[in-house]
Write a protein that holds these residues in place. Sequence first.
Motif, PDB file in Angstrom:
ATOM      1  N   ILE A   4      54.964  18.550  50.467  1.00  0.00           N
ATOM      2  CA  ILE A   4      55.091  17.803  49.211  1.00  0.00           C
ATOM      3  C   ILE A   4      53.714  17.701  48.561  1.00  0.00           C
ATOM      4  CG2 ILE A   4      55.691  15.579  48.183  1.00  0.00           C
ATOM      5  CD1 ILE A   4      57.763  15.269  50.432  1.00  0.00           C
ATOM      6  N   GLU A   5      53.660  17.986  47.261  1.00  0.00           N
ATOM      7  CA  GLU A   5      52.380  18.023  46.556  1.00  0.00           C
ATOM      8  C   GLU A   5      52.534  17.475  45.144  1.00  0.00           C
ATOM      9  OE1 GLU A   5      49.702  21.589  44.669  1.00  0.00           O
ATOM     10  OE2 GLU A   5      50.069  21.693  46.836  1.00  0.00           O
ATOM     11  N   LEU A   6      51.578  16.637  44.737  1.00  0.00           N
ATOM     12  CA  LEU A   6      51.471  16.144  43.362  1.00  0.00           C
ATOM     13  C   LEU A   6      50.113  16.574  42.830  1.00  0.00           C
ATOM     14  CD1 LEU A   6      52.512  14.285  41.002  1.00  0.00           C
ATOM     15  CD2 LEU A   6      51.227  12.425  42.118  1.00  0.00           C
ATOM     16  N   SER A   7      50.087  17.152  41.642  1.00  0.00           N
ATOM     17  CA  SER A   7      48.816  17.610  41.089  1.00  0.00           C
ATOM     18  C   SER A   7      48.765  17.367  39.587  1.00  0.00           C
ATOM     19  CB  SER A   7      48.591  19.097  41.382  1.00  0.00           C
ATOM     20  OG  SER A   7      49.545  19.900  40.692  1.00  0.00           O
ATOM     21  N   ARG A   8      47.544  17.330  39.082  1.00  0.00           N
ATOM     22  CA  ARG A   8      47.327  17.248  37.641  1.00  0.00           C
ATOM     23  C   ARG A   8      46.421  18.391  37.220  1.00  0.00           C
ATOM     24  NH1 ARG A   8      45.115  12.172  33.937  1.00  0.00           N
ATOM     25  NH2 ARG A   8      45.126  13.302  31.930  1.00  0.00           N
ATOM     26  N   SER A   9      46.815  19.069  36.152  1.00  0.00           N
ATOM     27  CA  SER A   9      45.982  20.090  35.537  1.00  0.00           C
ATOM     28  C   SER A   9      45.961  19.812  34.041  1.00  0.00           C
ATOM     29  CB  SER A   9      46.530  21.488  35.808  1.00  0.00           C
ATOM     30  OG  SER A   9      45.756  22.474  35.144  1.00  0.00           O
ATOM     31  N   GLY A  10      44.822  19.342  33.551  1.00  0.00           N
ATOM     32  CA  GLY A  10      44.719  19.034  32.131  1.00  0.00           C
ATOM     33  C   GLY A  10      45.677  17.938  31.716  1.00  0.00           C
ATOM     34  N   SER A  11      46.596  18.268  30.835  1.00  0.00           N
ATOM     35  CA  SER A  11      47.527  17.271  30.295  1.00  0.00           C
ATOM     36  C   SER A  11      48.837  17.204  31.064  1.00  0.00           C
ATOM     37  CB  SER A  11      47.827  17.599  28.826  1.00  0.00           C
ATOM     38  OG  SER A  11      48.441  18.873  28.710  1.00  0.00           O
ATOM     39  N   SER A  12      48.968  17.962  32.149  1.00  0.00           N
ATOM     40  CA  SER A  12      50.254  18.047  32.849  1.00  0.00           C
ATOM     41  C   SER A  12      50.165  17.606  34.304  1.00  0.00           C
ATOM     42  CB  SER A  12      50.788  19.486  32.798  1.00  0.00           C
ATOM     43  OG  SER A  12      51.038  19.894  31.474  1.00  0.00           O
ATOM     44  N   LEU A  13      51.189  16.874  34.725  1.00  0.00           N
ATOM     45  CA  LEU A  13      51.387  16.543  36.132  1.00  0.00           C
ATOM     46  C   LEU A  13      52.473  17.448  36.691  1.00  0.00           C
ATOM     47  CD1 LEU A  13      51.477  12.627  36.058  1.00  0.00           C
ATOM     48  CD2 LEU A  13      49.654  14.042  37.012  1.00  0.00           C
ATOM     49  N   TYR A  14      52.298  17.869  37.958  1.00  0.00           N
ATOM     50  CA  TYR A  14      53.257  18.739  38.624  1.00  0.00           C
ATOM     51  C   TYR A  14      53.644  18.125  39.968  1.00  0.00           C
ATOM     52  CZ  TYR A  14      51.417  22.208  35.323  1.00  0.00           C
ATOM     53  OH  TYR A  14      51.023  22.866  34.195  1.00  0.00           O
ATOM     54  N   LEU A  15      54.918  18.258  40.322  1.00  0.00           N
ATOM     55  CA  LEU A  15      55.407  17.813  41.621  1.00  0.00           C
ATOM     56  C   LEU A  15      56.079  19.002  42.302  1.00  0.00           C
ATOM     57  CD1 LEU A  15      55.897  15.410  43.595  1.00  0.00           C
ATOM     58  CD2 LEU A  15      58.074  15.044  42.405  1.00  0.00           C
ATOM     59  N   PHE A  16      55.696  19.260  43.565  1.00  0.00           N
ATOM     60  CA  PHE A  16      56.220  20.413  44.292  1.00  0.00           C
ATOM     61  C   PHE A  16      56.874  19.981  45.595  1.00  0.00           C
ATOM     62  CE2 PHE A  16      52.625  21.986  41.821  1.00  0.00           C
ATOM     63  CZ  PHE A  16      53.125  23.142  41.235  1.00  0.00           C
ATOM     64  N   LEU A  17      57.973  20.619  45.921  1.00  0.00           N
ATOM     65  CA  LEU A  17      58.632  20.479  47.217  1.00  0.00           C
ATOM     66  C   LEU A  17      58.746  21.864  47.831  1.00  0.00           C
ATOM     67  CD1 LEU A  17      60.248  18.775  49.340  1.00  0.00           C
ATOM     68  CD2 LEU A  17      62.307  19.377  48.027  1.00  0.00           C
ATOM     69  N   GLU A  18      58.132  22.061  48.973  1.00  0.00           N
ATOM     70  CA  GLU A  18      58.144  23.365  49.634  1.00  0.00           C
ATOM     71  C   GLU A  18      57.679  24.477  48.694  1.00  0.00           C
ATOM     72  OE1 GLU A  18      59.167  24.410  53.138  1.00  0.00           O
ATOM     73  OE2 GLU A  18      58.139  22.484  53.006  1.00  0.00           O
ATOM     74  N   GLY A  19      56.703  24.153  47.852  1.00  0.00           N
ATOM     75  CA  GLY A  19      56.130  25.142  46.955  1.00  0.00           C
ATOM     76  C   GLY A  19      56.903  25.381  45.674  1.00  0.00           C
ATOM     77  N   THR A  20      58.024  24.693  45.498  1.00  0.00           N
ATOM     78  CA  THR A  20      58.830  24.853  44.288  1.00  0.00           C
ATOM     79  C   THR A  20      58.598  23.682  43.352  1.00  0.00           C
ATOM     80  OG1 THR A  20      60.551  26.107  45.454  1.00  0.00           O
ATOM     81  CG2 THR A  20      61.171  25.071  43.376  1.00  0.00           C
ATOM     82  N   SER A  21      58.256  23.989  42.114  1.00  0.00           N
ATOM     83  CA  SER A  21      58.021  22.946  41.123  1.00  0.00           C
ATOM     84  C   SER A  21      59.325  22.229  40.809  1.00  0.00           C
ATOM     85  CB  SER A  21      57.443  23.566  39.846  1.00  0.00           C
ATOM     86  OG  SER A  21      57.167  22.580  38.882  1.00  0.00           O
ATOM     87  N   LEU A  22      59.263  20.898  40.818  1.00  0.00           N
ATOM     88  CA  LEU A  22      60.447  20.088  40.555  1.00  0.00           C
ATOM     89  C   LEU A  22      60.417  19.561  39.130  1.00  0.00           C
ATOM     90  CD1 LEU A  22      60.611  17.943  43.842  1.00  0.00           C
ATOM     91  CD2 LEU A  22      61.825  20.079  43.330  1.00  0.00           C
ATOM     92  N   GLY A  23      61.561  19.643  38.458  1.00  0.00           N
ATOM     93  CA  GLY A  23      61.675  19.087  37.121  1.00  0.00           C
ATOM     94  C   GLY A  23      60.766  19.776  36.125  1.00  0.00           C
ATOM     95  N   THR A  24      60.442  19.053  35.070  1.00  0.00           N
ATOM     96  CA  THR A  24      59.559  19.531  34.007  1.00  0.00           C
ATOM     97  C   THR A  24      58.204  18.874  34.161  1.00  0.00           C
ATOM     98  OG1 THR A  24      61.443  19.768  32.493  1.00  0.00           O
ATOM     99  CG2 THR A  24      59.242  19.668  31.509  1.00  0.00           C
ATOM    100  N   PRO A  25      57.113  19.649  34.076  1.00  0.00           N
ATOM    101  CA  PRO A  25      55.794  19.016  34.176  1.00  0.00           C
ATOM    102  C   PRO A  25      55.685  17.822  33.235  1.00  0.00           C
ATOM    103  CG  PRO A  25      55.565  21.390  34.172  1.00  0.00           C
ATOM    104  CD  PRO A  25      57.018  21.113  33.889  1.00  0.00           C
ATOM    105  N   TYR A  26      55.115  16.735  33.730  1.00  0.00           N
ATOM    106  CA  TYR A  26      54.996  15.518  32.936  1.00  0.00           C
ATOM    107  C   TYR A  26      53.759  15.599  32.053  1.00  0.00           C
ATOM    108  CZ  TYR A  26      54.516  10.597  31.708  1.00  0.00           C
ATOM    109  OH  TYR A  26      54.381   9.417  31.012  1.00  0.00           O
TER     110      TYR A  26
END
Length: 310
Positions: free
Chosen positions: A149-171
């Motif tokens: 499980i991973e949460l990251s921020r790049s610039g204006s977007s937040l990303y949430l990953f489960l087993e390397g798959t991005s979940l939902g729409t970047p916030y």
Amino acid sequence: MALPAGDQYWYNKVLGLHCDGANNSTTFTDVTGKTVTANGNAKISTSQSVFGGASGYCDGTGDWLGVATSADFNFGSANFTVRGRFRCSDLSTYRGLFSVWGNGAVANRSWSVWINSNLIQASISTDGTTQINAFIETPTIVVDTWYDIELSRSGSSLYLFLEGTSLGTPYNIGTTALYGPSSELQIGMAGGSAPYIGWFDEIEIYKGVALHTANFTPSSGPFLDTYVRVSGTTKDAGGSFASRLVRVYRQDTGAFVGEQLSNGTTGEWAITAANTGATITKHFAVMHDDDANPPTTSENALIYDNITPY
């Protein structure tokens, strides 16, 4: 010559827990040197692990790992990554994975990740009080199964990953800064509540870099404990291990990285690059044909090119 081993973002890492050790030990070693406190019954368990033969364990009765408040966990508007492996044995209610979310009071909130039956939630706060649910996603999650499980921020977007798959729409967080808290980092708890039941392993936090912004394959080994490291062995013309002077350079700029005389018995050498503040993608190494230091003008040399530091 061996492929290099190292973490090219090592100098962005602000926490790294392999969660290795003796069964029932309460010692958790952070590779960056921070003090980690095992609260309640939090401990090392050898009954489950992803790597290393051990992992952390909480039984849900007020257990968590705590790391004192630090500017390293105050992400502000910077890029960041928080990640780990989790194997929860009870998903009947919310379980806190990792957080800087106050401690028993609705204040000092910054970020938190929870898990529940078929639900992963990541929340943030920009004022220390208001909870913004950046993600409430519903993938299939079952008990007693390891998940990356991973949460990251790049610039204006937040990303949430489960087993390397991005979940939902970047916030879309825009340029807004997360609240700068004075509360501790908690693993296995979220602001003093939502106690976790199960195992956790390979916990990492980076400040200043988003490791991923698209789907990826989770690592097949434990995280690396050093910066970019180029290593190998040297031999003489007859094929026997021998001491030789090896110099390593950056391929992109030609900048000198370091030099070392290899071991005369094993031929082994290893050079770790210093922090340059930039991502280095390629190196080349020069092996001189005798052990003169500095090399003589009459020496021949072998050049190993296109060495990728991952």
